[in-house]
Design an enzyme around this catalytic site. Structure first.
Site, short mmCIF file in Angstrom:
data_model
loop_
_atom_site.label_atom_id
_atom_site.label_comp_id
_atom_site.label_asym_id
_atom_site.label_seq_id
_atom_site.Cartn_x
_atom_site.Cartn_y
_atom_site.Cartn_z
N ARG A 49 65.88 16.54 19.79
CA ARG A 49 66.03 16.09 18.41
C ARG A 49 65.55 14.64 18.28
O ARG A 49 65.94 13.78 19.06
CB ARG A 49 67.50 16.19 17.98
N ASP A 51 65.03 11.09 15.89
CA ASP A 51 65.66 10.36 14.80
C ASP A 51 64.70 10.16 13.65
O ASP A 51 63.49 10.38 13.76
CB ASP A 51 66.14 9.00 15.30
N TYR A 109 58.05 10.32 26.47
CA TYR A 109 57.96 9.56 25.22
C TYR A 109 56.94 8.45 25.40
O TYR A 109 56.80 7.87 26.48
CB TYR A 109 59.32 8.93 24.87
N ARG A 196 64.25 3.42 22.56
CA ARG A 196 64.19 2.27 21.66
C ARG A 196 64.99 1.09 22.18
O ARG A 196 64.62 -0.08 21.98
CB ARG A 196 64.65 2.69 20.26
#
Length: 264
Positions: A49, A51, A109, A196
């Site tokens: 999932r 954001d 990522y 992040r």
């Protein structure tokens, strides 16, 4: 019948992946299109999932259906029903024991940071931006300290629901390509906001606030308050999901697929 799909989307157009009552998520748009194709309500399960504001070049999802369509038909028909910036790249029939999330063995990522005195215009929302000059070599050195099995509690969101903060980081690399700084992470799994939060701390190192070894100190402290603030989602991409090789997925479904630098 269980169908797996490879999906890409521009996250700045959505309020995240997971379905919400306002209907403005990737899952909401994709489920609506697939339900129209299938002739019955479709529920999607995804590999990871994302954001609000986070993009994907290689998200993997699956759903169950009794409707008979060609795999090519699932791709073209679903895309024809969507106007939002989300697209199905491929469709594959899989066994009932396949699960997009639980069968994945690793994820990748990439964060793309525009390091320039002037903010981006054409790429606004698609890349992060930081105007002071950054030392990519120092950030790359700092990133090496998070490799291997580590407790990532210091980089975990307060609301993270993962059972354990211990993850295996296969790769953490920082490099520069002109005005772009590219951060690549490959791990068996990631915590909520983990990438992040890592980016925020690496930027602290890059701008000279701390030496590279500070990253290791923060990691081993397991203290979220020691790390930097959560960086913006703009430049973050879910860029690959890896599965055991016996699943008949196209390469981009299990091997890294990354946006090019620059985009234009």
């Amino acid at each position: 019948m269980r169908i797996a799909l490879g999906v890409e989307y521009a996250g700045d157009a959505f309020q995240g992946w997971q379905s919400q009552s306002h209907g403005q998520t990737v899952q909401d748009h994709l489920e609506a299109a697939l339900s129209g194709m299938a002739g019955h309500p479709v529920r999607l399960h995804c590999a990871g999932r994302t954001d609000a504001g986070v993009h994907a070049t290689a998200q993997v999802v699956h759903f169950d259906t009794q409707s008979v369509r060609s795999l090519h038909g699932w791709v073209r028909g679903t895309n024809a029903r969507m106007r939002a910036p989300v697209a199905v790249r491929w469709a594959v029939e899989v066994g009932d024991d396949f699960h997009a999330r639980f069968c994945a063995v690793s994820r990748r990522y990439r964060y793309i940071l525009y390091n320039s005195a002037v903010r981006p215009a054409l790429l606004a929302g698609r890349v992060g931006w930081f105007h002071p000059p950054l030392d990519e070599a120092a950030m790359d050195e700092a990133a090496r300290s998070i490799l291997g099995w580590q407790d990532f509690s210091a980089f975990r969101a307060a609301g993270c629901q993962a059972k354990s903060p211990i993850k295996l980081m296969h790769e953490a690399q920082v490099r520069r390509d002109g005005d772009y700084i590219v951060f690549d992470f490959w791990a068996n799994a990631f915590l909520h906001h983990m990438v992040r939060n890592l980016i925020g701390s690496l930027v602290y190192v890059g701008k000279g606030c701390y030496p590279p070894e500070w990253m290791s100190e923060v990691l081993h402290s397991r203290d979220r308050s020691r790390a930097a603030m959560t960086f913006t989602p703009d430049g973050l991409y879910l860029a690959g999901v890896e599965y055991p090789s016996h699943w008949p997925l196209p390469d981009e479904g299990r091997i890294i697929a990354l946006p090019r630098i620059p985009f234009v």
